[in-house]
Design an enzyme around this catalytic site. Structure first.
Site, PDB file in Angstrom:
ATOM      1  N   GLY A 113       0.845  -1.201   0.000  1.00  0.00           N
ATOM      2  CA  GLY A 113       0.000   0.000   0.000  1.00  0.00           C
ATOM      3  C   GLY A 113       0.870   1.237   0.000  1.00  0.00           C
ATOM      4  O   GLY A 113       2.099   1.149   0.082  1.00  0.00           O
TER       5      GLY A 113
ATOM      6  N   GLY B 140       2.815   3.536   1.475  1.00  0.00           N
ATOM      7  CA  GLY B 140       3.415   3.624   2.799  1.00  0.00           C
ATOM      8  C   GLY B 140       4.037   4.983   3.060  1.00  0.00           C
ATOM      9  O   GLY B 140       4.396   5.312   4.191  1.00  0.00           O
ATOM     10  N   ARG B 141       4.196   5.747   1.981  1.00  0.00           N
ATOM     11  CA  ARG B 141       4.794   7.079   2.175  1.00  0.00           C
ATOM     12  C   ARG B 141       4.303   8.054   1.114  1.00  0.00           C
ATOM     13  O   ARG B 141       4.922   9.088   0.873  1.00  0.00           O
ATOM     14  CB  ARG B 141       6.297   6.989   2.114  1.00  0.00           C
ATOM     15  CG  ARG B 141       6.800   6.315   0.848  1.00  0.00           C
ATOM     16  CD  ARG B 141       8.205   6.596   0.654  1.00  0.00           C
ATOM     17  NE  ARG B 141       8.800   5.755  -0.347  1.00  0.00           N
ATOM     18  CZ  ARG B 141      10.016   5.932  -0.774  1.00  0.00           C
ATOM     19  NH1 ARG B 141      10.747   6.901  -0.291  1.00  0.00           N
ATOM     20  NH2 ARG B 141      10.512   5.149  -1.689  1.00  0.00           N
TER      21      ARG B 141
ATOM     22  N   LYS C  83       4.632  12.178  -2.716  1.00  0.00           N
ATOM     23  CA  LYS C  83       5.532  11.132  -2.215  1.00  0.00           C
ATOM     24  C   LYS C  83       6.398  11.672  -1.082  1.00  0.00           C
ATOM     25  O   LYS C  83       6.980  12.751  -1.218  1.00  0.00           O
ATOM     26  CB  LYS C  83       6.412  10.642  -3.374  1.00  0.00           C
ATOM     27  CG  LYS C  83       7.158   9.372  -3.072  1.00  0.00           C
ATOM     28  CD  LYS C  83       7.621   8.707  -4.356  1.00  0.00           C
ATOM     29  CE  LYS C  83       8.298   7.388  -4.072  1.00  0.00           C
ATOM     30  NZ  LYS C  83       8.586   6.661  -5.315  1.00  0.00           N
TER      31      LYS C  83
ATOM     32  N   GLY D 236       7.802   6.608   6.216  1.00  0.00           N
ATOM     33  CA  GLY D 236       6.868   7.445   5.461  1.00  0.00           C
ATOM     34  C   GLY D 236       7.531   8.584   4.700  1.00  0.00           C
ATOM     35  O   GLY D 236       6.849   9.422   4.112  1.00  0.00           O
TER      36      GLY D 236
ATOM     37  N   ARG E 192       3.905  13.748  -7.685  1.00  0.00           N
ATOM     38  CA  ARG E 192       3.959  12.945  -8.905  1.00  0.00           C
ATOM     39  C   ARG E 192       2.623  13.008  -9.636  1.00  0.00           C
ATOM     40  O   ARG E 192       1.566  13.049  -9.013  1.00  0.00           O
ATOM     41  CB  ARG E 192       4.261  11.506  -8.483  1.00  0.00           C
ATOM     42  CG  ARG E 192       4.223  10.503  -9.587  1.00  0.00           C
ATOM     43  CD  ARG E 192       4.908   9.248  -9.152  1.00  0.00           C
ATOM     44  NE  ARG E 192       4.032   8.376  -8.383  1.00  0.00           N
ATOM     45  CZ  ARG E 192       4.447   7.271  -7.780  1.00  0.00           C
ATOM     46  NH1 ARG E 192       5.723   6.921  -7.824  1.00  0.00           N
ATOM     47  NH2 ARG E 192       3.605   6.512  -7.125  1.00  0.00           N
TER      48      ARG E 192
ATOM     49  N   ASP F  87       3.463  -4.743  -7.714  1.00  0.00           N
ATOM     50  CA  ASP F  87       2.885  -3.519  -7.149  1.00  0.00           C
ATOM     51  C   ASP F  87       3.475  -2.273  -7.808  1.00  0.00           C
ATOM     52  O   ASP F  87       3.038  -1.156  -7.525  1.00  0.00           O
ATOM     53  CB  ASP F  87       3.117  -3.452  -5.629  1.00  0.00           C
ATOM     54  CG  ASP F  87       4.571  -3.643  -5.253  1.00  0.00           C
ATOM     55  OD1 ASP F  87       5.150  -4.668  -5.653  1.00  0.00           O
ATOM     56  OD2 ASP F  87       5.143  -2.776  -4.583  1.00  0.00           O
ATOM     57  N   ASN F  88       4.448  -2.451  -8.686  1.00  0.00           N
ATOM     58  CA  ASN F  88       5.058  -1.279  -9.333  1.00  0.00           C
ATOM     59  C   ASN F  88       4.700  -1.163 -10.817  1.00  0.00           C
ATOM     60  O   ASN F  88       5.290  -0.364 -11.537  1.00  0.00           O
ATOM     61  CB  ASN F  88       6.578  -1.322  -9.171  1.00  0.00           C
ATOM     62  CG  ASN F  88       6.988  -1.064  -7.726  1.00  0.00           C
ATOM     63  OD1 ASN F  88       6.252  -0.443  -6.969  1.00  0.00           O
ATOM     64  ND2 ASN F  88       8.153  -1.553  -7.347  1.00  0.00           N
TER      65      ASN F  88
ATOM     66  N   ASP G 299       6.959   4.095 -10.254  1.00  0.00           N
ATOM     67  CA  ASP G 299       7.741   3.557  -9.128  1.00  0.00           C
ATOM     68  C   ASP G 299       9.099   3.003  -9.514  1.00  0.00           C
ATOM     69  O   ASP G 299       9.473   1.902  -9.120  1.00  0.00           O
ATOM     70  CB  ASP G 299       6.932   2.448  -8.426  1.00  0.00           C
ATOM     71  CG  ASP G 299       6.043   3.021  -7.328  1.00  0.00           C
ATOM     72  OD1 ASP G 299       5.842   4.243  -7.310  1.00  0.00           O
ATOM     73  OD2 ASP G 299       5.558   2.230  -6.496  1.00  0.00           O
TER      74      ASP G 299
END
Ligand code: AMP
Ligand code: MG
Length: 480
Positions: free
Chosen positions: A82, A84-85, A105, A118, A168, A243-244, A253
């Site tokens: 998820g 996270g930051r 980000k 984070g 971003r 996930d990227n 990412d």
């Protein structure tokens, strides 16, 4: 800005609303005004860009949220991940009517931060900022960034570094891993999520006889096109975990990425990639594997008695990957070579050139520019095996005989960049920025805006120089 907060219309299990935690004493890093214009930022937004890009200002029209997703990292199921930051702080309508996500980000811890703090550091923010900009200018679909800020607030990595935040932009933050999370933790949401993904990103598929299969095919084709473009410009993403990768096939990412200098297809650019899973040459097969993982997450959409047939249909969708990739890669390579794509020997000749670059360890970008400028002697002078080069040149000249060389030459200038973001260029910009001097970030930003155009007044000798023979490629740490 004009808002369309569509992600927050989804089931609330899929995200967590929270505000950014600004860095203390944030100051300006760099701002991409042309992108802000494209995204319909008004004068007030532009004047206040530092507040927006440092998490001090958010928008009533879009309560910020962290998305949850899951993924396979380095080929292994990693469970829940998820944002996270990072936080989705807006979805806005750009000048073309397209909805674009703005994702901040380094905006502080979220429920998905796991062990992380984070935060993002200036070094990695500058790398992502410049690379996103470079990829866009090279014609590779990619996220970009409106701007970044920095602060003297320290962030601990292998050593203490400066914190930073980057805003971003991307056409899509729905990752392959979103579907993995849903299947694992909230399967009841799959049908609606797929339906929304199609409506938002592939509305033309709604008219197809089987919308899900049409959607899957499109995702597969767009991913294949993106990978072909990466290969053609020599971009290695570095962390192609599920996930990227997103569902529109725009680059996302890219942490420890690298633009290839010497042509060494098995070069490992990610320091944490011990087995070379994500090397340049592996990218097409890894994308294929990721898509296969993803397709498996669509199977629960049909009833048990239909599953076998549906699996076969999904497998047929995946066959589009190789054909689409090869079609785009072959065409692109012919164009880079100045060879006619309809000629049956053109692709072989392109591969012969790449074999020379590989065996002689020549610079990928510079070699294509030399070919384009007909600097054959300079190319040959850098070869130990000159007979191999002569054989190539004979084949090359034979194919080009009786072709429209002028027209082929024009095409070459549109696809062979003069400037790429070599690692040492980014590194120098980072070192100066860490001392508060962003002039080199700005110079590279401008240089990389038009990578196909010679800019003698802006370039330095080092921008064009291949890595010295005795210098190894850099591997970049994943910690960012
Ligand atoms: P990445 O490999 O950079 O795509 O990150 C994988 C996962 O780790 C994602 O869920 C990120 O949000 C999370 N992550 C990476 N760095 C941090 C950090 N410094 N703090 C919190 N989460 C992080
Ligand atoms: Mg990631």
């Amino acid at each position: 800005m004009k808002f369309n907060p569509r992600y927050s219309s989804l089931n609330s299990k899929l995200y967590h609303h929270q505000m950014p935690v600004p860095l203390v004493g944030a100051t300006a890093g760099h701002f991409n005004e042309a992108l802000a214009d494209e995204l319909n930022w008004d004068e007030q937004d532009k004047t206040g860009w530092v507040e927006i890009c440092s998490g001090q200002k958010t928008f009533d029209e879009f309560p910020p949220l962290a998305m949850v997703y899951a993924g396979h990292q380095f080929g292994q199921w990693a469970g829940q991940l998820g944002d996270g930051r990072g936080l989705l702080i807006a979805q806005i309508i750009d000048q073309h009517g397209q909805i674009i996500d703005l994702h901040l980000k380094g905006a502080g811890k979220t429920p998905y931060s796991r062990m992380g703090d984070g935060r993002a550091v200036l070094r990695s923010v500058i790398r992502e900022y410049l690379a996103g900009h470079a990829l866009n200018a090279l014609g590779v679909p990619s996220s970009n960034a409106v701007g970044f800020t920095t602060s003297s607030q320290g962030v601990q990595r292998e050593q203490l570094e400066l914190g930073a935040m980057m805003l971003r932009s991307s056409d899509c933050h729905i990752r392959l891993g979103h579907f993995e999370w849903i299947n694992q933790y909230a399967p009841e949401l799959l049908k609606e999520f797929v339906q929304k993904s199609i409506e938002w990103h592939y509305p033309e598929c709604l008219k197809a006889e089987k919308p899900v299969l049409a959607f899957a095919t499109k995702v597969i084709q767009n991913t294949a096109i993106m990978i072909a473009k990466w290969q053609l410009v020599g971009f290695a993403h570095g962390v192609m975990n599920t996930d990227n990768l997103n569902i529109t096939g725009s680059t996302l990412d890219f942490g420890p990425y690298g633009f290839m200098e010497r042509f060494r297809p098995n070069w490992i650019n990610n320091h944490s990639d011990y087995n070379g899973r994500y090397t340049y040459q592996q990218q097409p097969s890894i994308a294929h594997w990721n898509l296969w993982v993803w397709l498996n997450n669509l199977i629960p959409l049909v009833a048990n008695e239909e599953k076998e047939q549906f699996k076969e249909e999904l497998a047929q969708c995946l066959e589009h990957f190789e054909t689409t990739f090869l079609e785009h890669y072959k065409m692109g390579l012919c164009q880079k070579m100045g060879l006619p794509d309809f000629h049956k020997e053109s692709f072989d000749c392109g591969m012969a050139f790449l074999r020379i670059l590989q065996s002689e360890q020549l610079d990928y970008t510079q070699s294509f520019v030399r070919l384009q400028n007909k600097q054959y002697t300079a190319l040959k002078d850098d070869c130990l095996d000159t007979r191999q080069f002569d054989a190539f040149l004979t084949q090359y000249d034979n194919i080009r005989a009786n072709q429209d060389i002028y027209e082929l030459g024009i095409k070459m200038t549109k696809v062979n960049p003069i400037y790429i973001l070599r690692n040492h260029m980014a590194q120098k910009a980072i070192e100066l920025a860490e001392k508060g001097d962003f002039s080199e970030v700005d110079r590279l930003f401008k240089l990389l805006s038009t990578p196909f155009t010679p800019q003698p007044e802006r370039e330095t000798e080092q921008d064009l120089a291949p890595l010295p023979n005795d210098m190894a490629e850099v591997t970049v740490s994943c910690s960012s």
